[in-house]
Scaffold this active site. Structure first.
Site, PDB file in Angstrom:
ATOM      1  N   ARG A  66      55.788  52.472  57.409  1.00 29.17           N
ATOM      2  CA  ARG A  66      56.354  53.666  58.035  1.00 29.17           C
ATOM      3  C   ARG A  66      56.235  54.784  57.037  1.00 29.17           C
ATOM      4  O   ARG A  66      56.825  54.664  55.835  1.00 29.17           O
ATOM      5  CB  ARG A  66      57.642  53.188  58.457  1.00 29.17           C
ATOM      6  CG  ARG A  66      58.386  54.635  59.430  1.00 29.17           C
ATOM      7  CD  ARG A  66      59.183  55.363  58.144  1.00 29.17           C
ATOM      8  NE  ARG A  66      60.245  56.603  59.075  1.00 29.17           N
ATOM      9  CZ  ARG A  66      60.801  57.250  58.383  1.00 29.17           C
ATOM     10  NH1 ARG A  66      60.766  57.319  57.090  1.00 29.17           N
ATOM     11  NH2 ARG A  66      61.614  58.053  58.968  1.00 29.17           N
ATOM     12  N   HIS A 101      64.403  60.781  71.449  1.00 25.04           N
ATOM     13  CA  HIS A 101      65.727  60.770  70.757  1.00 25.04           C
ATOM     14  C   HIS A 101      66.708  61.913  71.277  1.00 25.04           C
ATOM     15  O   HIS A 101      67.875  61.812  71.513  1.00 25.04           O
ATOM     16  CB  HIS A 101      65.885  60.333  69.326  1.00 25.04           C
ATOM     17  CG  HIS A 101      67.119  60.657  68.605  1.00 25.04           C
ATOM     18  ND1 HIS A 101      67.593  61.889  68.392  1.00 25.04           N
ATOM     19  CD2 HIS A 101      67.936  59.684  68.466  1.00 25.04           C
ATOM     20  CE1 HIS A 101      68.963  61.548  67.953  1.00 25.04           C
ATOM     21  NE2 HIS A 101      69.376  60.299  68.068  1.00 25.04           N
ATOM     22  N   HIS A 102      66.218  63.066  70.709  1.00 27.82           N
ATOM     23  CA  HIS A 102      66.980  64.309  70.771  1.00 27.82           C
ATOM     24  C   HIS A 102      67.120  64.640  72.431  1.00 27.82           C
ATOM     25  O   HIS A 102      68.471  64.862  72.688  1.00 27.82           O
ATOM     26  CB  HIS A 102      66.189  65.646  70.491  1.00 27.82           C
ATOM     27  CG  HIS A 102      65.682  65.578  68.854  1.00 27.82           C
ATOM     28  ND1 HIS A 102      66.525  64.607  68.178  1.00 27.82           N
ATOM     29  CD2 HIS A 102      65.024  66.167  68.047  1.00 27.82           C
ATOM     30  CE1 HIS A 102      66.029  64.817  67.025  1.00 27.82           C
ATOM     31  NE2 HIS A 102      65.235  65.797  66.894  1.00 27.82           N
ATOM     32  N   VAL A 154      55.597  62.839  57.243  1.00 25.26           N
ATOM     33  CA  VAL A 154      54.307  63.362  56.873  1.00 25.26           C
ATOM     34  C   VAL A 154      53.952  64.734  56.929  1.00 25.26           C
ATOM     35  O   VAL A 154      52.958  65.379  56.446  1.00 25.26           O
ATOM     36  CB  VAL A 154      53.348  62.361  57.597  1.00 25.26           C
ATOM     37  CG1 VAL A 154      53.265  60.878  57.203  1.00 25.26           C
ATOM     38  CG2 VAL A 154      53.441  62.852  58.989  1.00 25.26           C
ATOM     39  N   ASP A 157      57.355  58.158  55.545  1.00 27.02           N
ATOM     40  CA  ASP A 157      58.346  59.067  55.704  1.00 27.02           C
ATOM     41  C   ASP A 157      57.697  60.695  55.663  1.00 27.02           C
ATOM     42  O   ASP A 157      56.783  60.967  54.845  1.00 27.02           O
ATOM     43  CB  ASP A 157      59.081  59.037  54.597  1.00 27.02           C
ATOM     44  CG  ASP A 157      60.354  59.922  54.361  1.00 27.02           C
ATOM     45  OD1 ASP A 157      61.073  59.723  55.466  1.00 27.02           O
ATOM     46  OD2 ASP A 157      60.481  60.806  53.849  1.00 27.02           O
ATOM     47  N   ILE A 190      72.038  58.758  62.397  1.00 28.42           N
ATOM     48  CA  ILE A 190      73.403  58.560  62.227  1.00 28.42           C
ATOM     49  C   ILE A 190      73.886  59.283  60.879  1.00 28.42           C
ATOM     50  O   ILE A 190      74.869  59.559  60.581  1.00 28.42           O
ATOM     51  CB  ILE A 190      73.575  57.133  62.374  1.00 28.42           C
ATOM     52  CG1 ILE A 190      73.192  56.484  63.616  1.00 28.42           C
ATOM     53  CG2 ILE A 190      75.053  56.520  61.924  1.00 28.42           C
ATOM     54  CD1 ILE A 190      73.378  54.887  63.670  1.00 28.42           C
ATOM     55  N   GLY A 191      73.167  58.755  59.725  1.00 26.54           N
ATOM     56  CA  GLY A 191      73.655  59.117  58.395  1.00 26.54           C
ATOM     57  C   GLY A 191      73.570  60.317  57.973  1.00 26.54           C
ATOM     58  O   GLY A 191      74.226  60.764  57.126  1.00 26.54           O
ATOM     59  N   ASN A 192      72.909  60.965  58.681  1.00 23.44           N
ATOM     60  CA  ASN A 192      72.881  62.628  58.385  1.00 23.44           C
ATOM     61  C   ASN A 192      73.901  63.559  58.981  1.00 23.44           C
ATOM     62  O   ASN A 192      73.883  64.658  59.285  1.00 23.44           O
ATOM     63  CB  ASN A 192      71.336  63.379  58.510  1.00 23.44           C
ATOM     64  CG  ASN A 192      70.460  62.902  57.443  1.00 23.44           C
ATOM     65  OD1 ASN A 192      70.716  62.717  56.257  1.00 23.44           O
ATOM     66  ND2 ASN A 192      69.129  62.627  57.965  1.00 23.44           N
ATOM     67  N   HIS A 230      68.629  55.503  61.106  1.00 19.03           N
ATOM     68  CA  HIS A 230      69.220  55.843  59.860  1.00 19.03           C
ATOM     69  C   HIS A 230      69.509  57.315  59.793  1.00 19.03           C
ATOM     70  O   HIS A 230      70.458  57.978  59.587  1.00 19.03           O
ATOM     71  CB  HIS A 230      68.665  55.287  58.529  1.00 19.03           C
ATOM     72  CG  HIS A 230      67.223  56.232  58.270  1.00 19.03           C
ATOM     73  ND1 HIS A 230      65.942  55.982  58.669  1.00 19.03           N
ATOM     74  CD2 HIS A 230      67.338  57.236  57.309  1.00 19.03           C
ATOM     75  CE1 HIS A 230      65.364  56.975  58.103  1.00 19.03           C
ATOM     76  NE2 HIS A 230      65.842  57.536  57.207  1.00 19.03           N
ATOM     77  N   GLU A 238      56.355  59.389  60.517  1.00 22.76           N
ATOM     78  CA  GLU A 238      57.500  60.333  60.861  1.00 22.76           C
ATOM     79  C   GLU A 238      57.003  61.534  60.705  1.00 22.76           C
ATOM     80  O   GLU A 238      56.642  61.942  59.772  1.00 22.76           O
ATOM     81  CB  GLU A 238      58.702  59.868  59.993  1.00 22.76           C
ATOM     82  CG  GLU A 238      59.978  60.891  60.478  1.00 22.76           C
ATOM     83  CD  GLU A 238      60.854  61.208  59.407  1.00 22.76           C
ATOM     84  OE1 GLU A 238      61.865  61.605  59.685  1.00 22.76           O
ATOM     85  OE2 GLU A 238      60.672  60.967  58.121  1.00 22.76           O
TER      86      GLU A 238
END
Length: 581
Positions: A242, A309-310, A246, A244, A381-383, A378, A281
């Site tokens: 994956r 997702h959004h 790009v 990150d 959620i994490g941000n 991640h 990504e």
């Protein structure tokens, strides 16, 4: 043993190996390279000094036993005896599971994570996607501030532990995907600039100077990144990478770095005789990323689909701030568009960006599995300020609807660890910077960022507090308890259904048909003979499905098949999957 290092601007290069020192010689065949021999074996410590400067780790180090600032260690890649006879597992038909080694278990190691792989086999996923493993300062962190792009974080167990993890996963039939970061290195422990022009001021990124992909000296920088990527796939037998962010890989060359990388990975796949793949990504909304090279694309095999997702997030939560604004105007219409068109922004105006964004994806030519669909990651959620999962604010019924849309939709599904049982633990942003000034800057920056959005700064978790990482570890006592067990059973049922029903892995995006009612908050879509219906509203709804015979394949709450009127009754905050031939 032969040692070599690229340092094109150096006048002298010295190898420090096992307590001895010797000068390296310029390689007459490769400008900028220095070579020499020394006695060494697996585990021997060594480093390089540029022009009599401090001894630094090898840019191509396979192991950093004492962290990014310490000496490198020799790794004999042939030493490990592989057990699994692995033929590989490609992306079509896959279900991915994103996993952070440091919080998947409280031990936070690859060996401890390997002991929990049986859970994923029972769940039905096909691939584990590991978040970045490259060394970073301290013990715990997300991994996106890694350095030493060929090495494995020592607190996770180092190179041998990664091989044990991959071997165990393959024995269980699970593929392994690794998240790699080529667009920047961490702010601490990055010694690459001392060796050569690995970075350039020609372009700038949110992290500072860009990785040098197109300025003078970039041939070797590209080779450095290519070699790292191929090493993960070859030496550790990983199945895919994956990539990150790009969109932050700035490259003005006629042959983009990503095109060169995809060609190299396809070549290695032919050489080793098993499928290998790259997942990007990207926030570009550009289908050229996943268009084959022979059709003038970059040739990546898939990409994360944040548009899906959004749209789903706004439909579930009602949030409309920031980049959710465009999706929140008519969230079910946004979900419908992504399910059928792949991208939401396909040349349309983006209020968040203040301009038009993206371009259309040709759904008659792009297979559905080339886009990854998810309700949580991640990042998402994490941000968030408190690292809260969807389970912190949504009912079990709405979580079931999110799972149904993700796991029966046309994209390759991906879950974030713990999602499958509605984990009660948050997943917060945490760091373990050893530089006090950097640690304080990260702490203050995080609180200032969310303070500007209306949060009380004292409520924002301190990334450097060990308790922040502890709170983010999964609680493995949850999965068999109460509502957690019910949600887990639902995920298992949907994943099994995806594997069993050929229509649910049909790659034809053009065959997806969607109907919805924005006001009543229901959406239904058809994939072949499979019908998926979600009711996000609080009230029971009756949805027209037609009078053809139907059979319930899975339902969050009990439902009856449509009667003579062709209407399906669906309780509030519930969902159902049917077969209607």
């Amino acid at each position: 043993m032969q040692f070599e290092v690229w340092a094109p601007q150096a006048d002298r290069m010295t190898l420090h190996c096992a307590g001895s020192t010797r000068a390296l010689e310029p390689d007459p065949q490769r400008p900028g390279w220095w070579t020499g021999e020394a006695e060494a074996q697996d585990g021997t410590r060594y480093g390089f000094a540029v022009d009599d400067g401090p001894v630094l780790p090898d840019p191509r180090s396979y192991r950093q036993p004492d962290g990014p600032d310490g000496l490198s260690a020799v790794v004999d890649q042939e030493r490990y005896a592989w057990r699994a006879d692995w033929a590989g597992r490609g992306l079509p038909g896959a279900v991915l599971y994103e996993l952070h080694v440091g919080t998947y278990t409280r031990e936070g190691t690859l060996d401890a994570a390997a002991e929990r792989l049986g859970h994923l086999v029972e769940l039905g996923v096909t691939h584990v996607e590991l978040m970045p493993l490259c060394p970073f300062p301290g013990q715990h962190g997300w991994g996106y501030e890694g350095v030493s792009l060929w090495a494995v974080h020592e607190p996770y167990g180092g190179p041998e532990a990664l091989k044990r993890f991959v071997d165990r996963a393959h024995e269980l039939g699970l593929g392994v995907v690794l998240d790699v970061v080529h667009n920047h290195l961490g702010p601490s422990g990055n010694y690459l600039p001392a060796f050569g022009p690995y970075f350039t001021d020609t372009h700038h990124t949110p992290w500072g100077s860009a990785v040098n992909l197109d300025a003078p000296g970039s041939d070797e920088v590209r080779a450095f990144l290519l070699g790292s990527a191929l090493s993960w796939l070859r030496d550790y037998r990983i199945d895919g990478l994956r990539l990150d962010a790009v969109h932050a890989l700035y490259d003005t060359r006629a042959c983009h770095f990503l095109e060169e990388l995809s060609a190299a990975v396809d070549g290695l796949s032919e050489e080793v005789g098993r499928p290998l793949f790259l997942i990007a990504e990207s926030d570009l909304g550009d289908p050229r990323l996943i268009t084959p090279r022979k059709e003038n694309g970059l040739g990546l095999h898939a990409q994360w689909n944040d548009d899906f997702h959004h749209a789903l997030h706004t439909a579930l939560t009602g949030e409309k701030q920031g980049y959710y604004a465009d999706f929140g105007r008519a969230p079910l219409a946004a979900v419908a568009k992504t399910l059928t068109a792949g991208y939401f922004h396909d040349g349309t105006y983006s209020s968040f960006r203040g301009r038009r964004h993206g371009r259309p994806l040709d759904r008659t030519r792009v297979a559905g599995h080339r886009l990854l669909g998810y309700s949580q990651t991640h990042d998402q959620i994490g941000n968030r300020a408190l690292g809260d999962r969807l389970a912190a604010s949504l009912s079990p019924g709405l979580l079931a609807c999110a799972a149904a849309l993700t796991l029966t939709g046309p994209f390759t599904p991906m879950l974030f660890m713990g999602e499958e049982w509605a984990a009660g633990t948050p997943w917060q942003f945490f760091t373990d910077h050893t530089d006090p000034e950097l640690a304080d800057a990260v702490r203050r920056g995080r609180r200032r960022e969310f303070g500007s959005h209306g949060w009380a700064e004292e409520d924002i978790p301190d990334p450097q507090d060990p308790a922040t990482r502890e709170r983010s570890c999964l609680d493995w006592s949850e999965p068999e308890k109460g509502v957690h067990a019910r949600v887990l059973a639902w995920y298992r049922e949907l994943i099994a259904l995806r594997h069993a029903q050929a229509d649910l892995t049909d790659p034809d995006l053009a065959d997806v048909k969607v109907a919805f009612d924005e006001g009543a908050r229901w959406l239904a879509f058809r994939r072949g003979d499979v019908r998926v219906v979600v009711n996000l509203g609080a009230e029971r709804v009756r949805i027209p499905l037609g009078t053809r015979p139907a059979r319930v394949l899975a339902a969050w709450e009990p439902v009856d098949v449509p009667g003579g009127d062709g209407l399906l009754g669906v309780p509030g905050e519930s969902c159902v999957v049917l077969l209607q031939g």
